[in-house]
Scaffold this active site. Sequence first.
Site, short mmCIF file in Angstrom:
data_model
loop_
_atom_site.label_atom_id
_atom_site.label_comp_id
_atom_site.label_asym_id
_atom_site.label_seq_id
_atom_site.Cartn_x
_atom_site.Cartn_y
_atom_site.Cartn_z
CB CYS A 82 0.23 -8.19 -4.65
SG CYS A 82 1.40 -9.03 -3.61
CD GLU A 83 3.38 -3.73 0.60
OE1 GLU A 83 3.75 -4.22 1.73
OE2 GLU A 83 2.98 -2.67 0.50
CG HIS A 84 4.29 -9.02 -0.58
ND1 HIS A 84 3.07 -9.13 -0.22
CD2 HIS A 84 4.98 -8.11 0.22
CE1 HIS A 84 2.98 -8.57 1.13
NE2 HIS A 84 4.13 -8.14 1.32
CG HIS A 85 4.20 -11.77 -6.04
ND1 HIS A 85 3.52 -11.90 -4.56
CD2 HIS A 85 5.22 -12.56 -5.75
CE1 HIS A 85 4.11 -12.82 -4.01
NE2 HIS A 85 5.15 -13.39 -4.69
CD GLN A 123 -8.32 -8.64 0.92
OE1 GLN A 123 -7.84 -9.43 -0.16
NE2 GLN A 123 -9.57 -8.90 1.30
CG HIS A 151 -4.72 -11.32 -3.35
ND1 HIS A 151 -4.01 -10.42 -2.64
CD2 HIS A 151 -5.85 -11.28 -2.53
CE1 HIS A 151 -4.54 -9.71 -1.89
NE2 HIS A 151 -5.93 -10.23 -1.52
CB CYS A 153 0.46 -12.85 -5.93
SG CYS A 153 -0.45 -12.27 -4.54
#
Length: 191
Positions: A82-85, A123, A151, A153
Site C-alpha cells: 500500500c503506497e499510503h502506509h 489496488q 490490506h 493497513c
Amino acid sequence: MTAHVADETSRDLAAAEDAAASFLRALGIETETENLRATPGRMAKAWAEMLTPREFDATTFPNDEGYDELVLARDIPFRSVCEHHLLPFVGTACVAYLPGERILGLSKLARVVEHFACRPQTQERLTRQVALWLQEQLDPTAVGVVLRAEHSCMTLRGVQATGSSTVTSSLLGTLRSDPRSRQEFLTLAGS
C-alpha cells in the site's frame, strides 16, 4: 505502459540498511541484540525484493485459429505494498481477454500482475494498469481484470477489520459495453 520501479543499479542497499536501523531505533527497538543485529540488513533486502519485479518478455503468438472466446486465468496470487502506509496487501487476480489477431503466452497473465504489483500501489491503480497493459500489447476485443485483496493497513491497524477484502475491477471493450459478455466474465471470475 511505463514502469515506475527502481532498477538494481539505482538501489543502495547499504543506505537502506542504515535507514532501517535508524527506523527501528526511532521506534525504541534495540538493534544490537543477537536476534536483531542482522534485522536491518534483512529488512533492506526484503523490501528490495518486494519492490523489484522480475523481467519478462510479452510473448505473443498469432491467433491463427481465430479463437474468439474468453481467455481467462483466475486465482493468480499477488502481493503488493500500500503506497499510503507501506504495508503489504495480498490477494488473487482474475485476468481475461477476448483475443484479436494475437494471443498471449498464458504465464504472462500472471507475470503482468506481478510486474505492476511490485511497487507501492493502490489496488485500484494496479487493476487498471494490468487491464491497460493487455489492451496496449494485444489490441484485443475486450479485457477484464478483477482483483480481490486483503490490506494489512485495514486489518492490522486502524479499523482492524480482520478478514475483510477489497474487490476492484476494470473492464474494457465488449466486457464493458455488452451486459451478457460482462456477466459471463464476472461469473467465470467468481465475482
